[in-house]
Every structure is written in C-alpha cells, then in structure tokens.
Scaffold this motif. Structure first.
Motif, PDB file in Angstrom:
ATOM      1  N   ILE A  45      19.968  -8.473  14.703  1.00  0.00           N
ATOM      2  CA  ILE A  45      18.704  -8.069  15.316  1.00  0.00           C
ATOM      3  C   ILE A  45      17.582  -8.321  14.327  1.00  0.00           C
ATOM      4  O   ILE A  45      17.707  -8.020  13.150  1.00  0.00           O
ATOM      5  N   ARG A  46      16.469  -8.851  14.836  1.00  0.00           N
ATOM      6  CA  ARG A  46      15.293  -9.117  14.016  1.00  0.00           C
ATOM      7  C   ARG A  46      14.103  -8.391  14.601  1.00  0.00           C
ATOM      8  O   ARG A  46      13.901  -8.401  15.806  1.00  0.00           O
ATOM      9  N   VAL A  47      13.300  -7.794  13.714  1.00  0.00           N
ATOM     10  CA  VAL A  47      12.097  -7.107  14.162  1.00  0.00           C
ATOM     11  C   VAL A  47      11.000  -7.354  13.128  1.00  0.00           C
ATOM     12  O   VAL A  47      11.272  -7.453  11.931  1.00  0.00           O
ATOM     13  N   SER A  48       9.783  -7.474  13.604  1.00  0.00           N
ATOM     14  CA  SER A  48       8.638  -7.687  12.722  1.00  0.00           C
ATOM     15  C   SER A  48       8.340  -6.413  11.943  1.00  0.00           C
ATOM     16  O   SER A  48       8.111  -5.356  12.532  1.00  0.00           O
ATOM     17  N   VAL A  49       8.321  -6.509  10.629  1.00  0.00           N
ATOM     18  CA  VAL A  49       8.021  -5.354   9.785  1.00  0.00           C
ATOM     19  C   VAL A  49       6.566  -4.921   9.969  1.00  0.00           C
ATOM     20  O   VAL A  49       6.264  -3.729   9.990  1.00  0.00           O
ATOM     21  N   ALA A  50       5.668  -5.878  10.155  1.00  0.00           N
ATOM     22  CA  ALA A  50       4.253  -5.539  10.345  1.00  0.00           C
ATOM     23  C   ALA A  50       4.053  -4.722  11.624  1.00  0.00           C
ATOM     24  O   ALA A  50       3.316  -3.733  11.629  1.00  0.00           O
ATOM     25  N   GLU A  51       4.705  -5.123  12.698  1.00  0.00           N
ATOM     26  CA  GLU A  51       4.603  -4.360  13.946  1.00  0.00           C
ATOM     27  C   GLU A  51       5.282  -3.010  13.811  1.00  0.00           C
ATOM     28  O   GLU A  51       4.765  -1.997  14.281  1.00  0.00           O
ATOM     29  N   LEU A  52       6.420  -2.994  13.159  1.00  0.00           N
ATOM     30  CA  LEU A  52       7.144  -1.748  12.937  1.00  0.00           C
ATOM     31  C   LEU A  52       6.288  -0.781  12.122  1.00  0.00           C
ATOM     32  O   LEU A  52       6.260   0.419  12.397  1.00  0.00           O
ATOM     33  N   GLU A  53       5.557  -1.309  11.159  1.00  0.00           N
ATOM     34  CA  GLU A  53       4.694  -0.473  10.320  1.00  0.00           C
ATOM     35  C   GLU A  53       3.611   0.210  11.158  1.00  0.00           C
ATOM     36  O   GLU A  53       3.300   1.386  10.931  1.00  0.00           O
ATOM     37  N   GLN A  54       3.040  -0.489  12.127  1.00  0.00           N
ATOM     38  CA  GLN A  54       2.014   0.117  12.984  1.00  0.00           C
ATOM     39  C   GLN A  54       2.582   1.326  13.723  1.00  0.00           C
ATOM     40  O   GLN A  54       1.935   2.377  13.791  1.00  0.00           O
ATOM     41  N   TYR A  55       3.762   1.195  14.264  1.00  0.00           N
ATOM     42  CA  TYR A  55       4.386   2.292  15.000  1.00  0.00           C
ATOM     43  C   TYR A  55       4.766   3.436  14.074  1.00  0.00           C
ATOM     44  O   TYR A  55       4.559   4.600  14.400  1.00  0.00           O
ATOM     45  N   VAL A  56       5.328   3.109  12.921  1.00  0.00           N
ATOM     46  CA  VAL A  56       5.733   4.143  11.967  1.00  0.00           C
ATOM     47  C   VAL A  56       4.506   4.898  11.444  1.00  0.00           C
ATOM     48  O   VAL A  56       4.533   6.128  11.336  1.00  0.00           O
ATOM     49  N   ASP A  57       3.428   4.176  11.145  1.00  0.00           N
ATOM     50  CA  ASP A  57       2.200   4.835  10.705  1.00  0.00           C
ATOM     51  C   ASP A  57       1.693   5.796  11.777  1.00  0.00           C
ATOM     52  O   ASP A  57       1.258   6.916  11.473  1.00  0.00           O
ATOM     53  N   ALA A  58       1.742   5.376  13.030  1.00  0.00           N
ATOM     54  CA  ALA A  58       1.313   6.233  14.139  1.00  0.00           C
ATOM     55  C   ALA A  58       2.208   7.465  14.231  1.00  0.00           C
ATOM     56  O   ALA A  58       1.722   8.595  14.371  1.00  0.00           O
ATOM     57  N   TRP A  59       3.507   7.261  14.136  1.00  0.00           N
ATOM     58  CA  TRP A  59       4.468   8.369  14.203  1.00  0.00           C
ATOM     59  C   TRP A  59       4.242   9.355  13.065  1.00  0.00           C
ATOM     60  O   TRP A  59       4.240  10.571  13.281  1.00  0.00           O
ATOM     61  N   GLU A  60       4.016   8.836  11.859  1.00  0.00           N
ATOM     62  CA  GLU A  60       3.779   9.715  10.716  1.00  0.00           C
ATOM     63  C   GLU A  60       2.482  10.502  10.877  1.00  0.00           C
ATOM     64  O   GLU A  60       2.427  11.683  10.521  1.00  0.00           O
ATOM     65  N   LEU A  61       1.442   9.885  11.422  1.00  0.00           N
ATOM     66  CA  LEU A  61       0.189  10.592  11.674  1.00  0.00           C
ATOM     67  C   LEU A  61       0.413  11.729  12.675  1.00  0.00           C
ATOM     68  O   LEU A  61      -0.063  12.848  12.462  1.00  0.00           O
ATOM     69  N   ILE A  62       1.153  11.458  13.721  1.00  0.00           N
ATOM     70  CA  ILE A  62       1.449  12.484  14.721  1.00  0.00           C
ATOM     71  C   ILE A  62       2.260  13.615  14.095  1.00  0.00           C
ATOM     72  O   ILE A  62       2.014  14.794  14.369  1.00  0.00           O
ATOM     73  N   GLN A  63       3.218  13.274  13.250  1.00  0.00           N
ATOM     74  CA  GLN A  63       4.023  14.294  12.584  1.00  0.00           C
ATOM     75  C   GLN A  63       3.154  15.180  11.679  1.00  0.00           C
ATOM     76  O   GLN A  63       3.340  16.391  11.626  1.00  0.00           O
ATOM     77  N   LYS A  64       2.209  14.562  10.970  1.00  0.00           N
ATOM     78  CA  LYS A  64       1.310  15.332  10.102  1.00  0.00           C
ATOM     79  C   LYS A  64       0.421  16.272  10.893  1.00  0.00           C
ATOM     80  O   LYS A  64      -0.053  17.276  10.367  1.00  0.00           O
ATOM     81  N   ARG A  65       0.171  15.944  12.148  1.00  0.00           N
ATOM     82  CA  ARG A  65      -0.673  16.773  13.019  1.00  0.00           C
ATOM     83  C   ARG A  65       0.143  17.810  13.786  1.00  0.00           C
ATOM     84  O   ARG A  65      -0.382  18.496  14.634  1.00  0.00           O
ATOM     85  N   GLY A  66       1.442  17.899  13.529  1.00  0.00           N
ATOM     86  CA  GLY A  66       2.261  18.936  14.154  1.00  0.00           C
ATOM     87  C   GLY A  66       3.026  18.514  15.389  1.00  0.00           C
ATOM     88  O   GLY A  66       3.506  19.355  16.137  1.00  0.00           O
ATOM     89  N   GLY A  67       3.140  17.230  15.629  1.00  0.00           N
ATOM     90  CA  GLY A  67       3.860  16.741  16.796  1.00  0.00           C
ATOM     91  C   GLY A  67       2.906  16.318  17.896  1.00  0.00           C
ATOM     92  O   GLY A  67       1.690  16.463  17.780  1.00  0.00           O
ATOM     93  N   SER A  69       2.253  17.381  21.086  1.00  0.00           N
ATOM     94  CA  SER A  69       1.402  18.326  21.818  1.00  0.00           C
ATOM     95  C   SER A  69       0.256  18.832  20.945  1.00  0.00           C
ATOM     96  O   SER A  69      -0.887  18.943  21.405  1.00  0.00           O
ATOM     97  N   GLU A  70       0.546  19.096  19.693  1.00  0.00           N
ATOM     98  CA  GLU A  70      -0.510  19.548  18.780  1.00  0.00           C
ATOM     99  C   GLU A  70      -1.514  18.432  18.499  1.00  0.00           C
ATOM    100  O   GLU A  70      -2.726  18.667  18.451  1.00  0.00           O
TER     101      GLU A  70
END
Length: 104
Positions: A45-67, A69-70
C-alpha cells in the motif's frame, strides 16, 4: 489507496507515527507498506505523506481542543465573537473538523 482509506484501515495513531517519522528525515513523499507484515500477510500500500500530514495535523488540532464535539463548540464560539483573529482560528478549526469527519 487514498489517504482516507489508509487512515480508516490503519488508524490515526499509526498515521501520526508515519508522518512524524517521515517528515524532515529525508523520507520519500510516499509511505509504502510493501515490507511491513500485518496479520501474517505482506501489504503493498502506498499513501502520500504530504496528504497524510494534512489529516494528521487536523486530527491533532481537534484532539488539542478536546475532541470533535468540543472543537465544534469552540469553533462556533470563536466565529460568533466577530473578532478577526478569532474568526480566522474558527475557520482553521472548521477545516480540521471537516477533514477528521471525512474519515468516519
């Protein structure tokens, strides 16, 4: 495999690990699972690291904000404030929410 499918299959934690190990370490722009063994079978399986980084950055931002719903509540509060910088932060949070929700 596209980024969303990859995250669904391997999860946010594995995706975050791949990004942190790939970015800035001279790694290729694609992550390849060809040599990894999962559940007794070799995946290719191959995936673009640059695209993956955008999603991971978004996920980490959401986690820092409490999930999710928060983060949604914070985004709405910032947007309703009408203050320029708060509205800019609200837009950033909203984009992050959209990316994270696209994985579900």
């Amino acid at each position: 495999m596209n980024t969303v499918e990859f995250i669904k299959q391997y999860g946010w934690s594995k995706s975050a690990t791949i990004v942190s190990e790939s970015i800035g370490h001279g790694a290729n722009t694609f992550y390849d699972t060809h040599d990894e063994l999962y559940y007794g079978q070799i995946n290719d399986i191959r995936v673009s690291v640059a695209e993956l980084e955008q999603y991971v950055d978004a996920w980490e931002l959401i986690q820092k904000r409490g999930g999710l719903s928060e983060a949604k509540a914070i985004e709405q509060q910032y947007w309703n404030s009408g203050i320029g910088i708060a509205m800019a932060v609200a837009m950033e949070i909203k984009q992050a929410i959209e990316l994270v929700e696209s994985v579900k």
